[in-house]
Structures are given as structure tokens and as C-alpha cells.
Design a protein around this motif. Structure first.
Motif, PDB file in Angstrom:
ATOM      1  N   ALA A  76       0.910  -1.260   0.009  1.00 44.76           N
ATOM      2  CA  ALA A  76      -0.028  -0.028  -0.116  1.00 44.76           C
ATOM      3  C   ALA A  76       0.826   1.199   0.048  1.00 44.76           C
ATOM      4  N   THR A  77       0.555   2.141  -0.897  1.00 49.39           N
ATOM      5  CA  THR A  77       1.658   3.134  -1.189  1.00 49.39           C
ATOM      6  C   THR A  77       0.718   4.534  -1.510  1.00 49.39           C
ATOM      7  N   TRP A  78       1.431   5.580  -1.636  1.00 50.08           N
ATOM      8  CA  TRP A  78       0.950   6.825  -2.054  1.00 50.08           C
ATOM      9  C   TRP A  78       1.786   7.539  -3.305  1.00 50.08           C
ATOM     10  N   GLY A  79       1.215   8.147  -4.033  1.00 49.40           N
ATOM     11  CA  GLY A  79       1.975   8.447  -5.315  1.00 49.40           C
ATOM     12  C   GLY A  79       1.302   9.864  -5.815  1.00 49.40           C
ATOM     13  N   PHE A  80       2.085  10.274  -6.795  1.00 52.02           N
ATOM     14  CA  PHE A  80       1.260  11.445  -7.657  1.00 52.02           C
ATOM     15  C   PHE A  80       1.008  10.619  -9.191  1.00 52.02           C
ATOM     16  N   ASN A  81      -0.035  10.982  -9.512  1.00 50.66           N
ATOM     17  CA  ASN A  81      -0.562  10.441 -10.990  1.00 50.66           C
ATOM     18  C   ASN A  81      -0.249   9.037 -11.071  1.00 50.66           C
ATOM     19  N   GLY A  82      -0.166   8.034  -9.838  1.00 50.41           N
ATOM     20  CA  GLY A  82       0.038   6.620 -10.013  1.00 50.41           C
ATOM     21  C   GLY A  82       0.087   6.300  -8.553  1.00 50.41           C
ATOM     22  N   SER A  83       0.703   5.342  -8.273  1.00 50.90           N
ATOM     23  CA  SER A  83       0.563   4.539  -6.803  1.00 50.90           C
ATOM     24  C   SER A  83       1.703   5.044  -6.080  1.00 50.90           C
ATOM     25  N   PHE A  84       2.784   5.311  -6.946  1.00 48.48           N
ATOM     26  CA  PHE A  84       4.054   5.379  -6.206  1.00 48.48           C
ATOM     27  C   PHE A  84       5.007   6.465  -6.485  1.00 48.48           C
ATOM     28  N   LEU A  85       5.493   7.537  -5.754  1.00 43.58           N
ATOM     29  CA  LEU A  85       6.349   8.446  -6.220  1.00 43.58           C
ATOM     30  C   LEU A  85       5.547   9.279  -7.405  1.00 43.58           C
ATOM     31  N   GLY A  86       6.200   9.983  -8.224  1.00 45.45           N
ATOM     32  CA  GLY A  86       5.505  10.821  -9.145  1.00 45.45           C
ATOM     33  C   GLY A  86       6.184  10.971 -10.475  1.00 45.45           C
ATOM     34  N   PRO A  87       5.737  11.604 -11.346  1.00 44.58           N
ATOM     35  CA  PRO A  87       6.608  11.801 -12.722  1.00 44.58           C
ATOM     36  C   PRO A  87       7.355  13.043 -12.623  1.00 44.58           C
ATOM     37  N   THR A  88       8.385  12.996 -13.427  1.00 46.89           N
ATOM     38  CA  THR A  88       9.355  14.320 -13.472  1.00 46.89           C
ATOM     39  C   THR A  88       8.685  15.438 -14.174  1.00 46.89           C
TER      40      THR A  88
END
Length: 486
Positions: A76-88
Motif C-alpha cells: 500500500a503506497t501513495w503517489g502522484f498520478n500513480g500509486s508510488f512516487l511521481g512523474p518528473t
């Protein structure tokens, strides 16, 4: 119960519920224990929408999900525009930018543009909360030299938890100064976001970001969210943009064969000239850009060596680099890089002193969102002295660029002589900085300065300053209504 203790209790209970409470035993994975079975994930570039007005509009959504990090498990994770981390995010000096940041998380968060020189209202600190379901739309004109920056949450008392769950991404700034460096994103210009995690037996995130002296010092190292990673290199030289996105861990980065490489940039931009080294050190929030040369058909491992700081224990493998049997030619490394003028200290510059106390106070005061600690005239260059009488800390200042004058009376290493925004402050040491402030004035909306070991930041080792029109410093109220901001 004080606000800080209440927020700490909420953070502890929230992480236990979301990540599990059972921690897999064991020390950080030492050299030789990784198999390098997983190809390094390269975060995708976020494409903006550009309207007739010329504004580049980027959309970010903070969301929860599940991610396959360890083999055979789902986390279980959090992210930006997805489940984990974010785009550059990548943009150029002079661009007019607008962000649309939507919060789909179950709790309030923020997004701070770490390393950006922008108005305080757009900074994304604890005074710009984004409620669940809401969208925040900051905007600014990008006006600073080429650099590797990043973005991450900054909610008061909850930053460590939100970053640990996976909310972080890189923000690359380009400018029109032509420098012959590798620049093909994901090919010879490769982002490396270093983070450490602890996992329970079922693959869930474990560990407590707000416990013990430093919070999380995980036993699994992730690069761009990838565990056990390798990367293929097809060119004679490659540029690695390395970000320490960990909560507390320090990395002492070397190649396994101890080959030399060149540092070409750090936090706030390129260096005047490449600096040849065989090791660089990064505390949380710091960035470094390096260029390394490779031969056809070789394999070499990027490692972190154990140190004595208390936050850099264990020799750790980070990433295996595998080169092609034939490599595309790269341009020679230029002798000169940035035209950036070193930050000079003017005669009679104001000196401000900051003492780091334990893990929860600066100058013997815990963070108070309603208190303005410092008032700075726009465009000033000052000397800030950061005194650390206890264990390892570092220090980040929002909005500014600074030059390290000395560390314990000695000059900094050559690779750290450029413009920076985050600095390591060793135990029992004073670091002196020449701090260059911007010209965005606002007597009510503050910027932050704080330890970027997130356990310490969340516990109260943070202060606030405003930038005002010169000559009006004594007219500024030292209190602000928190309800206005938070």
C-alpha cells in the motif's frame, strides 16, 4: 495535549493503520547481497498543456494505491498520478507555470516545490493545505538557473509520514545557457531518487517515521521506487541526477571500483566548472549531478559507504550499471559550466544565529505556525550561522540560494561550493552560510527553514521568515492568524 504532540499521536496511529506494525528484522542489505534483477524504473516526464496565453499547465493528483516493490508482494503506497512516487516535471527558465494539484488522499496534505524561487503563497509549505477532494492552483514564472529540484508534501507534523508512503518527484529546470552535458532524459541523463524503506513480511511498509532519534532508517534501498535495480547505459558518458529523498538516511556515494567521476551541479544549479571526485555525500533533501565515463561491456555498482554520522550506517549497494558492448560517443566534458556568480557577502552583512536543540527546537523554540521568527529585507545577502550541539542534523531554507562559507571553520569540499539550499550540519559543528534572498515580498505569508531529517522537522525543528520591502522590517507583525493559512 499540545498541537505538536497531538499531531505526532495522529501520525503514529495513521502509519500503524496504513502500513502495518510488524517490521522485518535485519540490518540494511550490505554489499554483495543484491542480485540486481530489476530494471531501473525511469519516472515518466509529465507533459504540460500549453494554452494560447503561453502558460504551461501541469496536473498532479495525489492518490493512494498498491505497488509491487518486493518480489511476490503488493505494498500500500501513495503517489502522484500513480500509486508510488511521481512523474518528473521539466520546464525552462522564463516559462510561466501553473500547477493543478488535486488531493485524492484521505487526509489533508500540501505540495512544496523544494528548491524553487517563487512567492511564499505558491511555496506549498504548511500554510498552503490541500483538503481531500480539493485542487490547489499555484502559479509563477520560472526565473532561476538550470538545476535539479524536487517536489514533496510539507503538512505540519505529517511530512515524514506522507513522504515515506511515497509522495515525491523530481523537478528539472533548464535554461538557455548552452552547456555540452548529457541531456537525453532516461538515456544518458538519468534521475536517481534514493530512498530507504522497511517492509513487513507481507510486503507492507513498516517502521515509524516519528520514533527514536531519527525516525526511519530503512533496511531496503529503493532507487526510483525500484528494489534490486540495474540500469543499461549505451553512451560513453552518463549524467546521473541524484536526489536523497529519504526521511533521514545519509548516502556516501561511490562506484564499487572507486573510479573517479565529475560533479557538475548541486542543489541550486551547475558548478562553474566540473569537480573531479571519487565520493559525494548527500543528506535528505540534497541533490547532486554527476557525470561518469564508461567502457564498453563493463559492469560497475553504485554504492553508499558506511560513515560515522549516525544516519549513514552500513555499506549498501544502490544500483548496478551495465554498459552495452558498443557505446555511442559522448561529447567531452566541458571545462566551464555555469556563468552563475558566486554569492558574495557584502560589507556589514547581517549575521543571524540558529542553534539546533535536540530534535524538536531551533533557538530553544519549537515550531509555532502563528509565529514569525525572522523578517528579512528583499534582495538581502546575509550570513546565517547554524550551530549543532547534538547529533546529526541538516538545514534547508525555502526560496533562497546559499553558499557554504565554512564547516567547523574549514572550507566545504569542492563539489559543494556552488549554490545550494540544503546543507549537512555535523554533530558538534557550526556551519556558516552566505544566504541570498529573493525579491518576492509578503509580510503575512512565511517561508520555512528547518532540519530536513523529517522526524525532526515534524517534531518542531522548524522556523518561519517573511521577506518584506527594505525599510519596513520593524512594521511587520510577528504573529499571523493560523486560521488564515491552515
Amino acid at each position: 495535549m499540545s498541537r505538536r504532540r497531538f499531531l505526532t499521536a495522529v501520525a503514529l496511529s495513521g502509519l500503524a493503520a496504513g502500513c502495518g506494525s510488524s517490521s522485518e528484522a535485519g540490518e540494511p542489505r550490505p554489499v554483495g547481497k543484491l542480485a540486481f534483477r530489476t530494471q531501473l524504473r525511469i519516472p515518466p516526464l509529465l507533459r504540460p498543456e500549453t494554452g494560447k496565453d503561453g502558460v504551461r499547465r501541469f496536473r498532479l493528483t495525489m492518490q493512494s494505491g498498491r505497488t509491487g516493490i518486493l518480489p511476490g508482494t503488493s505494498t500500500a503506497t501513495w503517489g502522484f498520478n500513480g500509486s508510488f512516487l511521481g512523474p518528473t516535471i521539466r520546464a525552462s527558465r522564463g516559462d510561466r507555470i501553473q500547477m493543478a494539484v488535486t488531493n485524492r488522499l484521505p487526509e489533508t496534505s500540501t505540495v512544496h516545490w523544494h528548491g524553487m524561487r517563487l512567492p511564499a503563497k505558491m511555496d506549498g509549505g504548511p500554510h498552503q493545505p490541500i483538503e481531500p477532494g480539493a485542487t490547489w492552483r499555484p502559479y509563477w514564472t520560472l526565473d532561476q538557473p538550470a538545476a535539479t529540484s524536487w517536489y514533496h508534501p510539507h503538512p505540519h507534523g505529517r511530512t515524514a509520514t506522507h513522504v515515506y508512503r511515497g509522495l515525491a518527484g523530481m523537478f528539472i529546470i533548464d535554461d538557455d545557457v548552452e552547456v555540452e552535458l548529457p541531456d537525453r532524459y532516461g538515456v544518458d541523463d538519468i534521475p536517481l531518487i534514493l530512498q530507504d524503506k522497511t517492509f513487513a513480511a507481507d510486503g507492507s511498509l513498516a517502521g515509524d517515521p516519528l520514533k527514536d532519534t531519527f525516525g526511519i532508517l530503512g533496511d531496503h534501498i529503493l532507487v526510483n521506487g525500484t528494489y534490486d535495480p540495474f540500469v543499461n547505459v549505451t553512451t560513453e558518458r552518463a549524467r546521473f541526477r541524484i536526489l536523497n529523498g529519504s526521511n533521514a538516511r545519509m548516502y556516501n556515494v561511490v562506484f564499487s571500483d572507486r573510479r573517479a567521476f565529475h560533479v557538475v551541479g548541486n542543489d541550486a544549479g551547475l558548478l562553474p566548472a566540473p569537480v573531479r571526485v571519487d565520493r559525494v555525500s548527500l543528506t535528505p533533501g540534497e541533490r547532486v549531478e554527476i557525470v561518469a565515463a564508461f567502457a564498453p561491456g563493463e559492469q560497475v555498482v553504485l554504492r553508499s559507504l558506511s560513515g560515522s554520522a549516525g544516519i549513514d550506517e552500513g555499506d549498501l549497494d544502490l544500483l548496478k550499471i551495465i554498459t552495452a558492448s558498443r557505446l555511442t560517443a559522448s561529447v567531452p566534458l566541458p571545462a566551464r559550466l555555469a556563468r552563475t556568480v558566486p554569492i558574495a557577502v557584502p560589507p556589514g552583512a547581517r549575521v543571524r544565529r540558529f542553534e539546533l536543540n535536540g530534535h524538536d527546537a531551533i533557538n530553544h523554540k519549537e515550531m509555532d505556525p502563528s509565529r514569525i521568527d525572522e523578517v528579512v529585507p528583499a534582495g538581502a545577502t546575509e550570513i546565517w550561522e547554524i550551530e549543532n550541539n547534538v547529533y546529526a542534523h541538516n538545514f534547508h531554507i525555502h526560496e533562497v540560494a546559499f553558499r557554504i562559507l565554512d564547516v567547523g571553520g574549514s572550507p566545504p569540499p569542492g563539489y559543494a561550493t556552488g549554490h545550494k539550499d540544503t546543507v549537512y550540519v555535523p554533530s558538534k559543528t557550526t556551519v556558516r552560510l552566505a544566504v541570498q534572498f529573493g525579491r518576492y515580498t509578503d509580510p503575512r505569508d512565511p517561508y520555512m527553514y528547518h532540519c530536513h531529517i523529517l522526524r525532526h522537522e515534524d517534531s518542531g525543528m522548524m522556523g518561519q521568515f517573511v521577506i518584506v520591502e527594505p525599510g519596513t522590517e520593524n512594521q511587520v507583525s510577528r504573529t499571523i492568524p493560523v486560521a488564515h493559512h491552515m
